[in-house]
Design a protein around this motif. Sequence first.
Motif, short mmCIF file in Angstrom:
data_model
loop_
_atom_site.label_atom_id
_atom_site.label_comp_id
_atom_site.label_asym_id
_atom_site.label_seq_id
_atom_site.Cartn_x
_atom_site.Cartn_y
_atom_site.Cartn_z
N LYS A 1 -4.96 14.91 -8.26
CA LYS A 1 -5.54 14.36 -9.49
C LYS A 1 -6.13 12.96 -9.28
O LYS A 1 -7.02 12.56 -9.98
CB LYS A 1 -4.48 14.29 -10.58
CG LYS A 1 -3.37 13.32 -10.24
CD LYS A 1 -2.22 13.37 -11.19
CE LYS A 1 -1.20 12.29 -10.89
NZ LYS A 1 -0.86 12.13 -9.49
N THR A 2 -5.61 12.22 -8.27
CA THR A 2 -5.99 10.82 -8.14
C THR A 2 -7.35 10.67 -7.48
O THR A 2 -7.54 11.11 -6.35
CB THR A 2 -4.94 10.06 -7.29
OG1 THR A 2 -3.66 10.49 -7.70
CG2 THR A 2 -5.07 8.57 -7.45
N LEU B 1 0.86 -1.19 0.00
CA LEU B 1 0.00 0.00 0.00
C LEU B 1 0.89 1.23 0.00
O LEU B 1 1.69 1.43 0.92
CB LEU B 1 -0.89 0.01 1.25
CG LEU B 1 -1.69 -1.27 1.52
CD1 LEU B 1 -2.45 -1.15 2.83
CD2 LEU B 1 -2.66 -1.55 0.37
N LEU B 2 0.75 2.03 -1.04
CA LEU B 2 1.59 3.21 -1.19
C LEU B 2 0.77 4.42 -0.79
O LEU B 2 -0.18 4.79 -1.49
CB LEU B 2 2.00 3.32 -2.65
CG LEU B 2 3.30 4.01 -2.96
CD1 LEU B 2 4.46 3.38 -2.20
CD2 LEU B 2 3.56 3.93 -4.46
N CYS B 3 1.07 4.98 0.39
CA CYS B 3 0.23 6.08 0.84
C CYS B 3 1.04 7.33 1.12
O CYS B 3 2.27 7.28 1.23
CB CYS B 3 -0.61 5.70 2.04
SG CYS B 3 0.02 4.40 3.05
N LYS C 1 4.22 9.80 -5.00
CA LYS C 1 3.94 8.35 -5.03
C LYS C 1 4.15 7.79 -6.45
O LYS C 1 4.77 6.74 -6.61
CB LYS C 1 2.51 8.07 -4.54
CG LYS C 1 2.31 8.45 -3.08
CD LYS C 1 0.91 8.15 -2.57
CE LYS C 1 -0.17 8.98 -3.22
NZ LYS C 1 -0.01 10.45 -3.04
N SER C 2 3.63 8.50 -7.45
CA SER C 2 3.78 8.00 -8.83
C SER C 2 5.25 8.01 -9.22
O SER C 2 5.74 7.06 -9.86
CB SER C 2 3.00 8.88 -9.80
OG SER C 2 1.68 9.01 -9.36
N SER C 3 5.97 9.06 -8.84
CA SER C 3 7.40 9.14 -9.18
C SER C 3 8.15 7.99 -8.50
O SER C 3 9.10 7.45 -9.07
CB SER C 3 7.98 10.47 -8.71
OG SER C 3 7.23 11.54 -9.21
N SER D 1 10.38 5.27 -10.52
CA SER D 1 11.81 5.13 -10.24
C SER D 1 12.15 3.70 -9.79
O SER D 1 13.05 3.08 -10.33
CB SER D 1 12.22 6.14 -9.17
OG SER D 1 13.48 5.85 -8.69
N ILE D 2 11.40 3.18 -8.84
CA ILE D 2 11.72 1.86 -8.29
C ILE D 2 11.59 0.76 -9.34
O ILE D 2 12.39 -0.17 -9.39
CB ILE D 2 10.82 1.55 -7.06
CG1 ILE D 2 11.14 2.49 -5.90
CG2 ILE D 2 10.93 0.09 -6.62
CD1 ILE D 2 12.53 2.37 -5.32
N PHE D 3 10.57 0.88 -10.20
CA PHE D 3 10.32 -0.19 -11.17
C PHE D 3 10.85 0.16 -12.58
O PHE D 3 10.48 -0.51 -13.55
CB PHE D 3 8.83 -0.53 -11.21
CG PHE D 3 8.35 -1.06 -9.89
CD1 PHE D 3 8.61 -2.37 -9.52
CD2 PHE D 3 7.66 -0.24 -9.00
CE1 PHE D 3 8.19 -2.85 -8.28
CE2 PHE D 3 7.24 -0.72 -7.76
CZ PHE D 3 7.51 -2.03 -7.41
N ASN D 4 11.67 1.21 -12.65
CA ASN D 4 12.26 1.61 -13.94
C ASN D 4 11.22 1.71 -15.04
O ASN D 4 11.31 1.03 -16.07
CB ASN D 4 13.35 0.61 -14.38
CG ASN D 4 14.45 0.52 -13.38
OD1 ASN D 4 14.92 1.54 -12.87
ND2 ASN D 4 14.85 -0.69 -13.06
N THR D 5 10.22 2.52 -14.81
CA THR D 5 9.13 2.61 -15.78
C THR D 5 8.65 4.05 -15.84
O THR D 5 9.09 4.91 -15.07
CB THR D 5 7.98 1.66 -15.36
OG1 THR D 5 6.90 1.81 -16.28
CG2 THR D 5 7.47 1.95 -13.98
N LYS D 6 7.69 4.29 -16.77
CA LYS D 6 7.04 5.60 -16.79
C LYS D 6 5.54 5.38 -16.68
O LYS D 6 4.74 6.22 -17.06
CB LYS D 6 7.38 6.32 -18.09
CG LYS D 6 8.84 6.71 -18.19
CD LYS D 6 9.02 7.85 -19.19
CE LYS D 6 10.41 8.44 -19.09
NZ LYS D 6 11.36 7.90 -20.02
N ILE D 7 5.19 4.21 -16.15
CA ILE D 7 3.80 3.76 -16.16
C ILE D 7 2.88 4.66 -15.32
O ILE D 7 1.73 4.89 -15.67
CB ILE D 7 3.76 2.28 -15.68
CG1 ILE D 7 2.57 1.55 -16.23
CG2 ILE D 7 3.79 2.16 -14.19
CD1 ILE D 7 2.67 0.04 -16.02
#
Length: 238
Positions: free
Chosen positions: A75-76, A45-47, A54-56, A60-66
Motif C-alpha cells: 500500500k505504501t 530509517l525503517l526498512c 513496519k507500521s505495526s 507498538s514502540i511509540f504506543n500509538t495507532k498513528i
Amino acid sequence: MRLEILTQKFFTPFISYIWFMKKIEFLKPVYSIQEIPKDNLPQLLLCGRSNVGKSSFINSIFNTKIAKTSSTPGKTRSLNFYKVDNKFFVVDLPGFGYAKVSQKEREDWNKLILKLISIKTSIQVAFHIIDSRHSPQDSDIELNEFIHSQNIPYFVILNKIDKLNQKEKSESVKRIREYFPELILNENLFLFSAINGFGKKEIVQLLNRLFSWIFTQTFLLLTSKKLSLIIFGKHKWA
Ligand code: GDP
C-alpha cells in the motif's frame, strides 16, 4: 580522558535513563526529492519488505495507532516521515520486493531512497525488519548489502516472533546469522512482536541509547562552543 569518551562513559547512561520518547507525530508523506524535510534531525530509517510489519512496529514502540497497518501488501507509495519529540525522524521506507508495482514506480522509489540516504547532513541509523518465520528474500539481501555499502549503522529486527515457539525462535536466529553473520543477538539483532510486546523494552532502550548519544554529543558540542566563546572570545569561532 577525552571529552567524547567521558561523555559516552558517564553522561550517556544517565541521559538514556532519564530520556524517553514521549510524542510521535506524522509529519508528511514524501513522494519526490523536493519534499524531503530540510530539518537537520537524525533519522531512523525503517526498512523491510512490504507487509513485514513496519507500521505495526511504529505503533507498538511509540504506543500509538498513528501508522496505518494493512493486511494487503504494497500500500505504501511514499516515504513516510514521523517526528519523535522534535528530536529525530522515523522514516518508514516503502516495501521492498513487492512485485505488483511497475518498473518505473520501483525506479522512482529507489531514486528517492538513494537521495534520502545521500543527504549526509543528518545522522542515519537503519532498522531492517524481517519476518522471523522466513529466510531473508533476495530483496532483504540487497537491502543489507546496500545499507552496509553506505556505512549506515545497521540493526535487524526479527518480528512476528509471537508466531514461533522457543525452538523455532532459536532456529530463526541461527538462520538469519547464516545469511548475515555480522549479527549478534541483542546487539544488532533483536526479536520482536508488535502483538504481545516481546522485545519492546530492549528496542526502546536501544533507541534511547542511539539517539540520546547523538543528542548528548550535539548538546556538549554546542555547550562547549558557548563556553569557549565566553572563555576565548568571539574571534576564535568567527
Ligand atoms: P507494513 O506494510 O510493513 O507496514 O506492515 P503492517 O504493519 O501493515 O503489518 C502487516 C500485517 O502483519 C498486519 O496484518 C499486521 O497485523 C501483521 N503484523 C505486524 N506485526 C506483527 C507481529 O509482530 N505479529 C503478528 N502476529 N502479526 C504482525
